[in-house]
Design an enzyme around this catalytic site. Structure first.
Site, PDB file in Angstrom:
ATOM      1  N   ASN A  72     -11.288  -2.440  -4.937  1.00  0.00           N
ATOM      2  CA  ASN A  72     -10.545  -1.476  -5.758  1.00  0.00           C
ATOM      3  C   ASN A  72     -11.253  -1.120  -7.074  1.00  0.00           C
ATOM      4  OD1 ASN A  72      -7.267  -2.674  -4.677  1.00  0.00           O
ATOM      5  ND2 ASN A  72      -8.398  -0.883  -3.975  1.00  0.00           N
TER       6      ASN A  72
ATOM      7  N   ASP B 268       0.825  -1.214   0.000  1.00  0.00           N
ATOM      8  CA  ASP B 268       0.000   0.000   0.000  1.00  0.00           C
ATOM      9  C   ASP B 268       0.860   1.265   0.000  1.00  0.00           C
ATOM     10  OD1 ASP B 268      -2.465   1.282  -0.047  1.00  0.00           O
ATOM     11  OD2 ASP B 268      -2.570   1.432   2.134  1.00  0.00           O
TER      12      ASP B 268
END
Ligand code: IPE
Ligand code: IPE
Ligand code: MG
Length: 244
Positions: A71, A23
């Protein structure tokens, strides 16, 4: 990679399965005044380096979170960019991975990917299916809840068909329905980018994982920092609910 650093690792205290939530690509790029997508491109370079360390260490399994079921909520242009990058990554890297005896697998749905990407995924999986080195799992269109639901649906079908009884469903029968079938549970879960959450990653498999968080954004994550996470893992006291 610094060999001295590798030598500092206690090989008797290595995790079998490391999972990484890669991330911070977008924030890394924004901090440099770049588009978020530049962060994703930079993130691929980090992934290459970390996979190389996993190969050098002969790690049993490495699972990386590339794209979550959530996502898809991102702006279409970013999703599109990620799809292209994903496809390019598979095509560019597969031969080198194969030469390193890596066995690639994809966990997640894949049915919403374009036919081209689905074919590339299948091609890479087939190419490496007999390899015996690092089990490298790419979580793409992956969600831990989605995976558990799919497993439950498969089991419900088997019960309805009379293949098994409801009572026969044990943890190990359940695990056989998961995308990670045949792989050890996650020992060490790393998340870069500063947030301390699971974000729907490997919910079942991480039941007793040691968690390791860093503020480093994924494009800045280095083999050295990866090794320090592994070293830290070696110091953890894992009790699995028992007592010493
Ligand atoms: C991780 O980086 C990569 C993917 C989720 C595909 P992000 O894109 O989430 O970057 P941040 O967290 O917004 O900085
Ligand atoms: C998790 O990161 C998914 C991947 C790294 C692929 P996100 O950036 O999507 O997670 P949240 O939104 O911060 O929880
Ligand atoms: Mg993020």
């Amino acid at each position: 990679m610094n060999d001295d650093l590798l030598k500092q690792l206690d090989k008797t205290k290595m995790p079998r399965h490391v999972a990484i939530i890669m991330d911070g690509n977008g924030r890394w790029a924004n901090a440099l005044g770049l588009l978020r997508t530049a962060g994703h491109t930079a993130g691929v370079k980090t992934l290459k380096k970390i996979l190389t360390v996993a190969v050098d260490l002969n790690l049993e399994a490495l699972t990386v979170y590339a794209f979550s079921t959530e996502n898809w909520k991102r702006p279409p242009a970013e999703v599109d960019f990620l799809m292209h990058l994903f496809s390019e990554y598979i095509e560019k890297e597969k031969m080198e991975m194969h030469e390193k005896n890596v066995r690639i697998r994809f966990i997640g749905r894949t049915d919403d990917f374009s036919p081209t990407i689905q074919k590339q995924i299948q091609g890479a999986v087939n190419l490496m299916k007999n390899n015996t080195g690092v089990k490298f799992n790419i979580a793409a269109d992956y969600g831990g809840q989605d995976e558990i639901i799919r497993a439950a649906q498969n089991l419900a079908r088997k019960v309805a068909d009379g293949e098994i009884s409801a009572e026969q469903i044990s943890a190990s029968v359940f695990e056989d329905e998961l995308d990670t079938v045949g792989q050890p549970p996650v020992d060490l879960l790393i998340r870069t980018g500063g947030d301390q959450r699971i974000s729907n990653f490997l919910l079942w498999q991480s039941a007793y994982a040691e968690l390791w968080f860093t503020n480093t954004q994924w494009p800045d994550f280095t083999p050295e920092e990866f090794i320090s996470a592994l070293k830290d893992f070696g110091k953890r006291d894992r009790r699995f609910g028992g007592v010493k």
